[in-house]
Design a protein around this motif. Structure first.
Motif, short mmCIF file in Angstrom:
data_model
loop_
_atom_site.label_atom_id
_atom_site.label_comp_id
_atom_site.label_asym_id
_atom_site.label_seq_id
_atom_site.Cartn_x
_atom_site.Cartn_y
_atom_site.Cartn_z
N THR A 178 -40.67 -4.87 51.72
CA THR A 178 -40.34 -6.21 52.22
C THR A 178 -41.37 -7.23 51.78
OG1 THR A 178 -39.19 -5.31 54.15
CG2 THR A 178 -39.94 -7.59 54.28
N ALA A 179 -42.65 -6.90 51.89
CA ALA A 179 -43.70 -7.83 51.48
C ALA A 179 -43.63 -8.11 49.98
CB ALA A 179 -45.07 -7.27 51.84
N THR A 180 -43.31 -7.09 49.20
CA THR A 180 -43.19 -7.26 47.75
C THR A 180 -41.99 -8.13 47.40
OG1 THR A 180 -44.21 -5.09 47.38
CG2 THR A 180 -42.98 -6.05 45.54
N LEU A 181 -40.88 -7.91 48.09
CA LEU A 181 -39.69 -8.74 47.87
C LEU A 181 -39.98 -10.20 48.19
CD1 LEU A 181 -36.75 -6.57 49.30
CD2 LEU A 181 -37.03 -7.34 46.94
N ASN A 182 -40.66 -10.45 49.29
CA ASN A 182 -40.98 -11.83 49.67
C ASN A 182 -41.89 -12.50 48.64
OD1 ASN A 182 -39.44 -11.84 51.97
ND2 ASN A 182 -41.11 -11.32 53.34
N GLU A 183 -42.83 -11.73 48.11
CA GLU A 183 -43.73 -12.26 47.10
C GLU A 183 -42.95 -12.66 45.84
OE1 GLU A 183 -46.97 -10.03 44.53
OE2 GLU A 183 -47.71 -10.36 46.56
N GLN A 184 -42.01 -11.81 45.43
CA GLN A 184 -41.23 -12.12 44.24
C GLN A 184 -40.19 -13.21 44.51
OE1 GLN A 184 -39.95 -8.87 41.74
NE2 GLN A 184 -41.49 -7.49 42.60
N ARG A 185 -39.74 -13.31 45.74
CA ARG A 185 -38.83 -14.41 46.10
C ARG A 185 -39.57 -15.75 45.98
NH1 ARG A 185 -34.13 -13.79 48.98
NH2 ARG A 185 -34.85 -11.76 49.76
N ARG A 186 -40.82 -15.77 46.41
CA ARG A 186 -41.63 -17.00 46.26
C ARG A 186 -41.84 -17.32 44.78
NH1 ARG A 186 -44.35 -14.72 50.73
NH2 ARG A 186 -45.94 -13.81 49.39
N LEU A 187 -42.00 -16.28 43.97
CA LEU A 187 -42.17 -16.48 42.53
C LEU A 187 -40.93 -17.15 41.94
CD1 LEU A 187 -43.85 -15.93 39.94
CD2 LEU A 187 -42.73 -13.69 39.82
N PHE A 188 -39.75 -16.70 42.34
CA PHE A 188 -38.49 -17.30 41.91
C PHE A 188 -38.43 -18.77 42.35
CE2 PHE A 188 -33.67 -17.40 42.93
CZ PHE A 188 -33.38 -18.01 41.72
N TYR A 189 -38.83 -19.03 43.58
CA TYR A 189 -38.85 -20.39 44.12
C TYR A 189 -39.79 -21.29 43.32
CZ TYR A 189 -40.08 -24.10 47.48
OH TYR A 189 -40.33 -25.30 48.09
N VAL A 190 -40.99 -20.80 43.05
CA VAL A 190 -41.97 -21.59 42.29
C VAL A 190 -41.40 -21.93 40.91
CG1 VAL A 190 -44.21 -21.48 41.11
CG2 VAL A 190 -44.02 -20.80 43.50
N GLY A 191 -40.77 -20.93 40.26
CA GLY A 191 -40.20 -21.17 38.94
C GLY A 191 -39.14 -22.27 38.96
N CYS A 192 -38.24 -22.21 39.92
CA CYS A 192 -37.15 -23.20 40.00
C CYS A 192 -37.68 -24.60 40.31
CB CYS A 192 -36.13 -22.79 41.05
SG CYS A 192 -35.14 -21.34 40.60
N THR A 193 -38.73 -24.69 41.11
CA THR A 193 -39.26 -26.00 41.48
C THR A 193 -40.07 -26.65 40.36
OG1 THR A 193 -41.20 -24.97 42.54
CG2 THR A 193 -39.31 -25.51 43.95
N ARG A 194 -40.24 -25.98 39.23
CA ARG A 194 -40.90 -26.61 38.07
C ARG A 194 -39.97 -27.61 37.41
NH1 ARG A 194 -45.19 -26.19 39.97
NH2 ARG A 194 -43.93 -25.53 41.73
N ALA A 195 -38.65 -27.52 37.67
CA ALA A 195 -37.66 -28.37 37.02
C ALA A 195 -37.63 -29.75 37.66
CB ALA A 195 -36.28 -27.72 37.09
N MET A 196 -37.84 -30.78 36.89
CA MET A 196 -37.85 -32.13 37.42
C MET A 196 -36.45 -32.74 37.50
SD MET A 196 -41.13 -33.35 35.16
CE MET A 196 -41.23 -35.02 35.80
N ARG A 197 -35.64 -32.56 36.43
CA ARG A 197 -34.35 -33.25 36.37
C ARG A 197 -33.16 -32.32 36.19
NH1 ARG A 197 -37.23 -36.02 38.34
NH2 ARG A 197 -37.96 -38.12 37.82
N ALA A 198 -33.33 -31.16 35.57
CA ALA A 198 -32.18 -30.26 35.35
C ALA A 198 -32.66 -28.82 35.44
CB ALA A 198 -31.54 -30.52 33.99
N LEU A 199 -31.84 -27.97 36.07
CA LEU A 199 -32.22 -26.57 36.31
C LEU A 199 -31.02 -25.67 36.11
CD1 LEU A 199 -34.04 -24.27 37.50
CD2 LEU A 199 -33.26 -25.04 39.77
N THR A 200 -31.24 -24.55 35.42
CA THR A 200 -30.22 -23.51 35.36
C THR A 200 -30.90 -22.17 35.61
OG1 THR A 200 -28.41 -22.58 34.05
CG2 THR A 200 -30.42 -23.07 32.86
#
Length: 693
Positions: A646-668
């Protein structure tokens, strides 16, 4: 006389304004600072020269020769929007009055209203045909476009040609702003940059100044003014301006008389950028003001080297190898041979990878120096509940491992930080009066203790953090860092996002909401001023189809936002995937390169492909996040203890979140159709456009 004309008005400007002032004659740019000084004192009448644009609230113009300086007025503030030559089309630019904050000017002197209106000139060139007569060396030099790009630019015939050139996006934007002037309505929604000194505009035209600091909004100003003596923690989600507010806090501390200030930031690239911005705020270089801008790793290595000399860092495979040897050679403390064998089997079941994590991320990162201390540690963030007998066995193996490492003159970064901390604690005089720590959520307790040991007290300690973006640390509390570091009741939260579109903000929040993996307070952001399409979720099992879709996404986004496709980035779970994506994109005609976070050149004339971890702290106009399939993201090691999943999943979920929030105007986001990542389950159709290929 107007009461408004007797006060000083804060002046800011939009990014397009900077691009446009590079296109004006020298005699006009020389007069610009003087006119801006007039607006600082009297923007309503500008000594009788201001005219309010008819039918628009708080939008004015003043004359500078044949040019017109257009600006909007807010509460005690002036925003410079455009500087364009007066001609038959000048006053045809549409502007939505409702977008501008209303200012009560009933007490002001009557002023004339401009009878003409303004119109958007972006589409004046039919069929996207670029006026190639403008793309000559004289203009390119005036617009400060590096000569290495001139050859390609002189062959451009259409806007599409321009957007597909391998040229840094800021130069493409500069050219387009001067070829096809933007609508004022669009300019007014751009972020506001602070004009500290009107002469800085002339310095920018001359090439002496290249970066400006974002202007604080009222919420940020309130937080800055509310910070008093004592340790202060500022929280906020991605794009809320935590780092910007920290820079203003440096200025505040300097003005209060602090002679030695440390500002720590995340990467070396951000060090240079922060120094440029602080130079504007402080009026001279940070060094001249007693301000050091450094990374934590630079500082710890500096003090370690001062005491112990050069460090020889162990490679991951070396650390694992010596741990495996220690596991078999250590005489584990136990009452009898049977108990000893049981404990050895327990450690073997945990595995050397997990044991090395325990050593690096708990024992050394938290600065645990004795078995008794280890037995008493709660191990927050670690899922496996280790009994005292198991901890005793781990401690014994750890001691053997450290001896083997030391015999081979190898050291870890965690050990180096501990030794650097021990050294600075002995310094007779602390090197700094105040310290500002950016991205504190990803610093270990030892690293934070090291930084806190550089100041005589915590009265001038300032931290920024967002638990939702934590990639490297689990579960420690501020009290665990230091018993005197009490931020309870001294925590401020920034809520408005200035980086992403509202659609991206909402879509990214859905990745973490309700999972327990993030800080819900930081996820609840106020609406962003930017609007665009919903992010897309592409499901495809063919890597070729995925790559084709990514290339088309960048091409479409570049056209929509008038930027080069090379402003985009592909973020991957690991470097193998990244290298493959870069190779395939290039083969399909979209020049791309895989880069590490330390090597990244944001101006490189290629699509940047990098790992999700390397993207932390960066931002890009458009982003593709790939690898959303089970076994890749998330990736759970088969040998990991079940309690740690569970802790590992949460860590990688945050990683996914950080990656997506790098997008300023368009995201896929790109995932598998047959075996999609479980992280995609939380992506609501109302926030994401689902596509299949």
């Amino acid at each position: 006389m107007s009461t408004l004309a007797t006060s000083t008005w804060a002046v800011s400007f939009a990014h397009t304004f900077l691009n446009e002032i590079l296109n004006i004659p020298r005699k006009i740019s020389q007069r610009l600072p003087k006119v801006v000084k007039v607006l600082e004192k009297d923007p309503i009448s500008a000594q009788g020269d201001a005219k309010k644009l008819k039918n628009y609230k708080n939008v004015y113009r003043v004359r500078i020769g044949d040019y017109r300086l257009i600006y909007s007025i807010g509460k005690n503030s002036v925003k410079l929007l455009s500087l364009r030559k007066r001609n038959e089309r000048t006053y045809e630019l549409e502007f939505s009055a409702s977008e501008t904050e209303v200012v009560d000017i009933t007490d002001c002197e009557p002023i004339l209203e401009e009878t003409e209106t303004w119109v958007d000139q972006i589409n004046t060139a039919p069929n996207n045909i670029v006026d190639v007569t403008c793309l000559v060396s004289t203009n390119l030099k005036k617009w400060r476009i590096p000569e290495e790009y001139w050859k390609d630019l002189l062959h451009v015939r259409t806007e599409d040609d321009l957007l597909n050139l391998p040229i840094p996006h800021q130069f493409i934007e500069r050219i387009l702003d001067n070829l096809f002037p933007r609508a004022l309505e669009e300019i007014d929604t751009q972020p506001e940059y602070l004009l500290q000194n009107p002469e800085d505009l002339e310095r920018y035209v001359e090439g002496e100044l290249t970066a400006f600091l974002l202007k604080l909004d009222p919420e940020q100003e309130k937080l800055r003014d509310g910070i008093t003596n004592g340790p202060t923690l500022v929280k906020g989600g991605p794009g809320t301006g935590k780092s910007t507010l920290a820079l203003y806090q440096v200025q505040k501390l300097h003005n209060l008389g602090c002679k030695s200030i440390l500002f720590t930031t995340y990467t070396n690239a951000l060090v240079n950028y922060s120094e440029q911005l602080l130079t504007q705020l402080l009026g001279k270089s940070p060094k001249e003001c007693g301000v050091d801008v450094l990374t934590v790793d630079f500082l710890t290595y500096h003090y370690y080297k001062q005491r112990y000399g050069e460090a020889n860092f162990a490679k991951p495979e070396q650390a694992l190898g010596y741990l495996q040897t220690a596991l078999h050679s250590t005489q584990i403390p136990a009452k009898n041979a049977f108990d000893r064998q049981v404990q050895l089997q327990t450690l073997q079941r945990l595995g050397t990878s997990y044991l090395l994590e325990e050593i690096l991320d708990v024992i050394e990162a938290w600065g645990i120096s004795s078995l008794d201390e280890y037995l008493a540690t709660s191990r927050q963030g670690r899922g496996v509940p280790l009994r005292s007998q198991t901890r005793t066995a781990i401690w014994a193996v750890y001691q053997t491992w450290r001896q083997r490492m030391a015999q081979n003159r190898l050291i870890t970064w965690q050990q180096l930080r501990c030794l650097a901390l021990e050294y600075v604690l002995t310094l007779p005089q602390k090197p700094y009066e105040a310290i500002l720590i950016d991205e504190a959520q990803d610093l270990s307790p030892v690293a934070l203790r090291f930084l806190l040991a550089l100041v005589p007290s915590f009265t001038k300690v300032y931290l920024t953090a967002d638990a939702s973006q934590s990639l490297y640390q689990r579960g420690f509390t501020w009290k665990q860092v230091h018993t005197d570091l009490k931020v309870s009741g001294r925590t401020l939260t920034l809520r408005r996002n200035y980086r992403n579109t509202q659609q991206i903000v909402t879509a990214c929040a859905s990745i973490l909401e309700g999972t327990g993996a993030g800080d819900d307070e930081c996820l609840q952001q106020l609406s962003s001023p930017y609007q665009a399409n919903l992010p897309t979720l592409l499901l495809a099992d063919s890597i070729d189809k995925q790559v084709q879709a990514i290339g088309e996404f960048f091409t479409s986004a570049a056209k929509q936002f008038r930027l080069t496709i090379y402003g985009g980035a592909v973020l991957c779970p690991n470097y193998q995937v990244g290298q493959d994506i870069a190779r395939r994109l290039t083969k399909c005609g979209w020049e791309a390169a895989f880069v590490s976070g330390k090597e990244i050149n944001l101006n490189a004339r290629k699509i940047k492909v990098l790992t999700l971890h390397s993207a932390k702290g960066l931002e890009f106009p458009f982003v593709a996040v790939v690898g959303l399939q089970e076994g890749m993201l998330p990736r759970i090691d088969a040998n990991i203890p079940q309690d740690e999943v569970t802790a590992t999943l949460n860590e990688q979920r945050r990683l996914f979140y950080v990656g997506c929030t790098r997008a300023m105007r368009a995201l896929t986001v790109v995932g598998s159709k047959k075996s999609p990542s479980q992280f995609l389950n939380s992506l609501s159709p109302s926030n994401w456009q689902k596509q299949e290929a």
